[in-house]
Design an enzyme around this catalytic site. Structure first.
Site, PDB file in Angstrom:
ATOM      1  CG  ASP A 300      -2.685   0.270   0.982  1.00 24.05           C
ATOM      2  OD1 ASP A 300      -2.347   1.492   0.053  1.00 24.05           O
ATOM      3  OD2 ASP A 300      -3.373   0.840   1.840  1.00 24.05           O
ATOM      4  CD  GLU A 487      -6.650   5.383   2.220  1.00 19.58           C
ATOM      5  OE1 GLU A 487      -5.652   5.468   3.476  1.00 19.58           O
ATOM      6  OE2 GLU A 487      -6.334   5.965   1.271  1.00 19.58           O
TER       7      GLU A 487
HETATM    8  C1  BGC Z   1      -5.474   2.840   0.080  1.00 23.43           C
HETATM    9  C2  BGC Z   1      -5.661   1.672  -0.880  1.00 23.43           C
HETATM   10  C3  BGC Z   1      -5.421   2.599  -2.267  1.00 23.43           C
HETATM   11  C4  BGC Z   1      -3.954   3.601  -2.511  1.00 23.43           C
HETATM   12  C5  BGC Z   1      -3.618   4.232  -3.924  1.00 23.43           C
HETATM   13  C6  BGC Z   1      -4.145   3.693   0.137  1.00 23.43           C
HETATM   14  O1  BGC Z   1      -3.664   5.064   1.240  1.00 23.43           O
HETATM   15  O2  BGC Z   1      -5.159   1.903   1.426  1.00 23.43           O
HETATM   16  O3  BGC Z   1      -6.940   1.468  -0.606  1.00 23.43           O
HETATM   17  O4  BGC Z   1      -5.178   1.453  -3.743  1.00 23.43           O
HETATM   18  O5  BGC Z   1      -4.106   4.750  -0.850  1.00 23.43           O
HETATM   19  O6  BGC Z   1      -4.638   5.094  -3.378  1.00 23.43           O
END
Ligand code: BGC
Length: 609
Positions: A300, A487
């Protein structure tokens, strides 16, 4: 003595061989294709230098993380991500052209290995103005309709391709244990079996046979425990035992691997103190060895420097989101580690093989560029009609006293209240046009209010913030809910942040204003999770959980006015009180003493009303 053979003796082995080939042909097609791909992967790998290999393991943003586009070639970059930040262009053709130009850089290198272009298309191609935006996964979970979810994923794949990508970071197959988690809506359900079915449908729809130019590579995320952290903290620690992880959280991943998902993203969280990015037992042993996952494990965001640098590579991460200053740190760090025998060449080769394998499976060596003819399909009527169906089927009717619903189309006056009623950004939640979503209308989308107006001959009055007094209305439709978030910004932190498990005071007042005057009141809740609304459910005549429906707000109106019946069933048990949120309750979870207001699977219809 020489014994001459009969004709049948001579030809029999050939005939048997031929029959064997023919009979096994169908099943063997994939097997043979896989073998051919493995050969190609091995030959290519043999030609690669360490720099080229580490390059393949790197993913960067198209507008940042590089000094110039030439870095794609000089640093042998394997993948490009588009996320929060400047758009690749003004329209879809410009997006395609931007990625085409980057692809040309990659193809100009000695070995000409094409790039993977990834995007968080988590409910449609949600980074593009004008795309079809589906309900977030929590709403799709409520439909329980795998055929629909597969179709939605196919449409998403096509629109993702039409804007220049070949990879999406979806579906999220988390099992949320706590509604305080800010990503509950990205997941289908609290229920493992339902999530597993939905994950399979979604991956099959997104990936198809992978090769054709209408489908994209999918990513099951976030492995594992993202939704099961203590207190629902994004990226926190989960105290679940390995047995609980295996029983409650692993089944969707098993289904994903079986459906040949191309990638799996590791999670920000840790498990009993061990970061998932560096969790050798779960990533290397469970996922790769035991489940037999042969695709790409992707980190991630900035996972390399955040979660233990080369430890994550040794634990099985194959590609790194080398963003926000991580590119050189990652590439140089890994090179040094290999030179100092801290990471084996076998591990590097395994990682690169997985990346190349997916590039071959996607047919990128033959077809590296986006397809301009797909552009006209973005946000097309067919696509929107499917999204509208998804909206209709996602709505869960929690209460309908005295047949308040369906609403008669020929009433005289309807008052609609609430900013969520007339704002496509608010009705769509996070990951819509922007990472944190938007409070503005976006292109091509229809609001709930517009839908209501299209479905009735009544005089529809819009009283955005309940400042007027339309107590003479035949019915009040009050649309309330959460503002968009994504998030950690969606976490409910018990008084420390703004977010709560209840409706805002302002929205509570909208409802009270009309119910206290005895006006027939329908409440539509727009939210990424169940909210404690016991009082509002009691005081209203009808109450609908509409989740985050996306671009087709008129889907809500079609059910309100009875053109369609309610079909949605709760993908989460619904809490009675704020105190109940200390842990989950109901059939699936540990605190069986707490009874929810509504069980998982609850949902009324007009027929059983
Ligand atoms: C998230 C992911 C996402 C990634 C790319 C991260 O902060 O947890 O779900 O795919 O960012 O944008």
């Amino acid at each position: 003595m020489f014994k001459s053979k009969t004709a049948s003796e001579i030809y029999l082995p050939f005939i048997v061989f031929l029959l064997l080939i023919l009979s096994g042909c169908k099943n063997n097609t994939n097997f043979n294709e896989d073998l051919i791909i493995e050969k190609k992967v091995d030959s290519l790998l043999n030609l690669m230098t360490l720099n080229e290999k580490i390059g393949q393991m790197s993913q960067v943003r198209h507008f940042a993380d590089m000094n110039s586009d030439d870095d794609i070639a000089t640093k042998f970059i394997g993948s490009v991500i588009h996320t929060q930040g400047p758009n690749p262009g003004k329209d879809a053709l410009e997006w395609q052209n931007r990625f085409k130009a980057l692809q040309e850089k990659a193809l100009s290198t000695r070995l000409g290995i094409p790039l993977l272009f990834g995007v968080d298309a988590v409910h449609g191609q949600n980074t593009f103005q004008g795309a079809t935006i589906f309900p977030h996964n929590i709403g799709l979970g409520a439909t329980q309709n795998t055929t629909l979810v597969k179709k939605a994923a196919q449409i998403t794949a096509l629109e993702v391709q039409a804007t220049g990508f070949n990879w999406t970071f979806s579906p999220c197959v988390a099992i949320p244990f706590n509604e305080k988690w800010g990503r509950v809506y990205e997941a289908f359900s609290e229920n493992t079996a339902l999530t597993t079915k939905m994950a399979k449908a979604s991956i099959e729809g997104l990936q198809g046979n992978l090769k054709d130019s209408l489908t994209v590579m999918a990513t099951a995320k976030h492995f594992i425990g993202d939704g099961a952290t203590d207190f629902g903290v994004e990226g926190g620690n989960t105290s679940l035992s390995m047995k609980e992880v295996a029983e409650k959280l692993l089944p969707p991943y098993k289904a994903a691997v079986k459906a040949k998902v191309g990638a799996i993203m590791v999670s920000f969280n840790s498990l009993k103190g061990i970061s998932m990015h560096a969790h050798n037992v779960l990533v290397n042993d469970t996922l790769k060895k035991n489940l037999g996952f042969d695709g790409v494990v992707i980190s991630d965001w900035k996972g390399y420097s955040r979660f233990g640098k080369i430890d994550i590579i040794n634990a099985g991460v194959d590609m790194v989101m080398a963003v926000d200053g991580d590119l050189d740190v990652f590439q140089n760090g890994l090179k040094d580690a290999v030179k100092n025998n801290l990471v084996t060449m076998d591990r590097i080769n395994d990682a690169v093989k997985r990346i190349l394998r997916q590039k071959f499976r996607l047919g990128l060596f033959k077809n590296p560029y986006p397809t301009p003819s797909l552009i006209s399909k973005i946000g097309s009527l067919n696509h929107r009609n499917k999204a509208k169906q998804a909206v209709r089927e996602s709505l869960v009717l929690l209460k309908n006293n005295n047949n308040t619903l369906p609403i008669h189309k020929n009433l005289k006056k309807i008052v609609v209240v609430g900013e969520h009623a007339n704002n496509t950004g608010l009705q769509s939640g996070g990951w819509t046009m922007f990472w944190q979503g938007t409070g503005e209308n976006y292109k091509g989308a229809t609001t709930i209010l517009e839908g209501i107006k299209n479905n009735t001959i009544a005089d529809v009055i819009y009283d955005k913030e309940a400042t007027e007094n339309h107590f003479d209305a035949d019915i009040a439709i009050i649309v309330v809910g959460e503002t968009p978030y994504a998030e950690m910004f969606g976490d409910i932190t018990d008084g420390k942040g703004d977010r709560k498990l209840t409706l805002s005071k302002k929205h509570q007042k909208y409802i009270a204003k009309y119910t206290e005057k005895g006006v027939k009141t329908v409440v539509i809740l727009i939210s990424g999770r169940p909210l404690v609304t016991t009082k509002q459910i009691n005081s209203s005549d009808a109450f609908i959980a509409a989740w985050l429906p996306g671009s087709e707000g008129d889907g809500v109106a079609e059910v309100l006015f009875g053109d369609y019946d309610f079909k949605g069933k709760l993908p989460h048990s619904w809490p009675k009180s704020v105190e109940d949120f200390n842990g989950k309750y109901g059939v699936n979870f540990w605190d069986k003493s707490k009874k929810p207001l509504f069980d998982f699977g609850f949902g009324l219809t007009y027929k059983n009303n």
